[in-house]
Design a protein around this motif. Structure first.
Motif: not given
Lengths: 246, 63
Positions: A53, B3, B5-8, B11
């Motif tokens: 990231n 989309e 890119q992180f689950e929450s 995150a």
């Protein structure tokens, strides 16, 4: 060909009256582009398979580094206009760009240093790209100092114009530093003449942010120029009229 | 194509393992852009105030 469009720039009043409107448009446009581009880059662009990231710093670092150099080039154009056509507004633009350009150079150096830590394992190396950017920062700083040291605005403008033109030599050094010397810094991420080395999902938000930061810089320079114009022209009748009406 | 890119959201904010590098850079960018806007506005207001004071002085001189 009519040169009216060019001669109009000789009138601070003409500029001041229009720049307010241009600034408003630039301000809102920049805000929209930067919010969209930054959120896109931070949340929706795919993760880099090597850098993770941390590479998301690119969406700020590359646009501001581009601008730090482009603004210096713009100052050089202003210096030429000042010397050839004696246009006062060109000097006003030089003064405004110096402060904004320094801010972008500092932001570019700091964002690069922070990105360097997880990527190279160090905040700073004395490599060609980083050092030449640091010199660019000192040039901006020197210009601001030089102007502050000379009281007469006309003399200050001339002195700054000369320093700007001398400093232009640093621009190709920055650009080609990654090719002429062995550096830690990676080569250009985006080139006008070649296909990007990143997938579209990564470079598209970058393009939005580059555009956004360019327009934000225009917004900031216009704002600063308007304030400088009022300050310098405070004894002109149009300024008194304008303030008297308000 | 787009989309998240992180689950929450958490995150996303943590941006593991590089949140400590990425977020401060963007916050500094925001501060610098905001700061310059504020400085320009203040400089503009000060210049106008200066002209106003000058006009007032001229008026008292005339009267």
């Amino acid at each position: 060909m009519s040169w009216r469009w060019f001669h109009q720039w000789g009138s601070p009043r003409w500029f001041y009256e229009r720049a307010g409107r241009w600034q408003l448009v630039c301000g809102w446009l920049a805000l929209i582009l930067l919010v969209v581009g930054s959120l896109w880059g931070l949340g929706f662009a795919p993760v880099d398979y090597q850098q993770g990231n941390s590479y998301r710093i690119i969406y700020l670092h590359v646009p501001v580094a581009f601008l730090a150099q482009a603004m210096y080039a713009a100052m050089a154009v202003c210096a030429v206009v000042l010397f050839v056509w004696k246009m006062k507004l060109a000097d006003v633009a030089m003064q405004a760009i110096a402060v904004t350009g320094l801010a972008f150079t500092v932001l570019s150096l700091v964002s690069g240093a922070v990105w360097g830590k997880p990527t190279w394992g160090t905040y700073w190396v004395w490599d060609a790209r980083l050092t030449s950017m640091l010199i660019l920062g000192f040039l901006y700083l020197g210009l601001i100092g030089l102007r502050a040291a000379i009281q007469d605005p006309d003399q200050a403008g001339k002195a700054c114009g000369i320093l700007v033109l001398v400093g232009v030599v640093n621009l190709p050094i920055i650009k080609y530093s990654v090719e002429w010397w062995n550096t830690l810094h990676q080569p250009a991420s985006l080139k006008l003449t070649e296909k990007p080395t990143m997938p579209a999902s990564m470079w598209m938000p970058l393009l939005v942010n580059i555009l956004g930061y360019y327009i934000a810089a225009a917004y900031l320079v216009l704002g600063s120029m308007r304030a400088i114009v009022i300050g310098r022209e405070r004894r002109a009748s149009w300024v008194k009229e304008l303030v008297g009406r308000a | 194509m787009l989309e998240f890119q992180f689950e929450s959201l958490m995150a996303f904010l943590a941006m593991a393992p590089h949140g400590a590098y990425v977020w401060p850079v963007y916050i500094l960018g925001l501060l610098i852009l905001g700061g310059l806007t504020w400085v320009n506005l203040r400089q503009h207001r000060q210049a106008i105030r200066l002209v106003k004071r000058q006009l007032e002085r001229e008026e008292t001189h005339e009267s």
